[in-house]
Scaffold this active site. Structure first.
Site, PDB file in Angstrom:
ATOM      1  N   VAL A 205      42.256  43.885  35.588  1.00  0.00           N
ATOM      2  CA  VAL A 205      42.386  44.676  36.808  1.00  0.00           C
ATOM      3  C   VAL A 205      43.571  45.614  36.644  1.00  0.00           C
ATOM      4  O   VAL A 205      44.665  45.166  36.286  1.00  0.00           O
ATOM      5  CB  VAL A 205      42.637  43.781  38.046  1.00  0.00           C
ATOM      6  CG1 VAL A 205      42.691  44.639  39.315  1.00  0.00           C
ATOM      7  CG2 VAL A 205      41.571  42.713  38.182  1.00  0.00           C
ATOM      8  N   HIS A 206      43.343  46.900  36.883  1.00  0.00           N
ATOM      9  CA  HIS A 206      44.480  47.816  36.800  1.00  0.00           C
ATOM     10  C   HIS A 206      44.295  49.074  37.640  1.00  0.00           C
ATOM     11  O   HIS A 206      45.234  49.816  37.880  1.00  0.00           O
ATOM     12  CB  HIS A 206      44.717  48.258  35.348  1.00  0.00           C
ATOM     13  CG  HIS A 206      43.779  49.334  34.900  1.00  0.00           C
ATOM     14  ND1 HIS A 206      42.491  49.081  34.499  1.00  0.00           N
ATOM     15  CD2 HIS A 206      43.931  50.681  34.812  1.00  0.00           C
ATOM     16  CE1 HIS A 206      41.896  50.210  34.172  1.00  0.00           C
ATOM     17  NE2 HIS A 206      42.738  51.210  34.355  1.00  0.00           N
TER      18      HIS A 206
END
Length: 360
Positions: A205-206
């Protein structure tokens, strides 16, 4: 022919590794790398140059952090200085980062032809910084090398067509073919994390739309914790995501039960994708990398640029609006059987085609 390549983020290092190998086969082509510093963490930068044997950058601008405007503006100024000194025949930019836009702007304003690798992608979501970078870089470019026929069609609808647009395939597929076996041989990540082939899930996740939304971030991590109850869930933690979780004051609670690591090197990430039962991600590049290595994907976004993966059944778009949908999708996703021979991203020779096109 003298090329200057602008790069600054993990996906660009991987793409540049494939193209740099194709350039190295030509004695009549010189390629100087300019690293903007957009990804400056050693685990997200230096390790890729080492593992992929990418030539050392001729220039390291060390420009990372700040707002999008600050970063892009500082990069633009510094890149312009480099180009004035080197006077290349062509500037190569990759993908959709701030480094891409800054490199394209600097070169075009100086009258230097721009080659955009991975042109024509569209999510049609203008709230994404990446979408803005793509939409602005393509019209600036002299050559637009697309990874898919879908990308060609997007450009045609925007009035960009003709010999300047060439569908060469995806350089990330080149990289998968080049380095997939190396990852199996060299990575020790299974031993270090005590994992078994096919018996764990991988997640990343980013993306800003997730990390900057407390509600979406909470849903994502509650889903991850639920999934980790029946099999390990490995999460290489992006610095942006770590910062967002730490700001909540509940980092330990949010990641309880997860196998959290620091950002990992290329071979370790590829080995995890090869062995995972499913990848849950909001990354664009990793969706394809998982497909190249035979792993289905749950896309934690509202859309994807890589519509071919959805059409072929390799990816399912699951906006992180509720925990149950994310968990259910990750538990039920399976590798499709009818599309295993599909080749939507070319034949693995995109890099050599790009160099040949530029040379001719």
């Amino acid at each position: 022919m003298k090329l200057v390549t602008i790069l600054g983020a993990r996906p660009q290092f991987i793409k540049a590794a494939a193209v740099s190998r194709a350039v190295a086969e030509r004695s009549d082509v010189e390629n100087l790398l300019v690293h903007t510093g957009q990804h400056y963490d050693p685990n997200m930068s230096d390790v890729f140059f080492e593992e992929l044997s990418i030539p050392k950058p001729a220039y390291h601008l060390e420009i990372g952090g700040g707002t999008h405007g600050q970063m892009t503006g500082r990069q633009l100024e510094a890149i312009e200085t480099v180009l004035a000194k080197e006077k290349p025949d062509t500037v190569i930019v990759y993908g959709d980062t701030n480094s891409t836009l800054a490199g394209g702007l600097a070169a075009s304003k100086m009258g230097i032809p721009v080659c955009h690798v991975e042109a024509g992608l569209r999510s049609f979501n203008r709230s994404m910084p990446e979408e803005i970078n793509r939409v602005l870089t393509d019209p600036l470019s002299t050559w637009l090398f697309t990874p898919t026929e879908t990308a060609v069609k997007h450009l045609a609808k925007e009035g960009i067509f003709g010999s300047c647009v060439v569908n060469v395939g995806d350089v990330m597929y080149d990289a998968a073919l080049l380095f997939g076996n190396d990852a199996r041989r060299k990575s020790t990540i299974f031993d270090r994390l005590n994992l078994e082939e096919g018996a764990f899930r991988l997640a990343t996740v980013h993306r800003q739309e997730n990390t900057d939304s407390p509600e979406r971030l909470s849903i994502i991590f509650e889903a991850f914790r639920t999934l980790a109850e029946d099999s390990p869930l490995v999460l290489p933690m992006h610095p942006r995501t770590r910062k967002a979780l730490e700001l909540t004051g509940e980092f330990k609670t949010m990641t309880e039960g997860l196998t959290v690591t620091e950002p990992l090197g290329f071979f370790d990430v590829i080995r995890l994708m090869q062995g995972a039962s499913v990848l849950l991600t909001d990354s664009g590049g990793m969706q394809k990398e998982a497909y190249f290595h035979g792993t289905p994907v749950v896309v934690l976004r509202d859309e994807t640029e890589w519509v071919e993966l959805v059409e072929l059944g390799w990816a399912k778009i699951v906006p992180p609006n509720d925990v149950a949908s994310v968990v259910d999708s990750a538990q039920k996703v399976r590798m499709p059987t009818e599309s295993v021979d599909a080749t939507p991203y070319g034949d693995g020779s995109a890099s050599s085609k790009i160099v040949s096109e530029l040379k001719s």
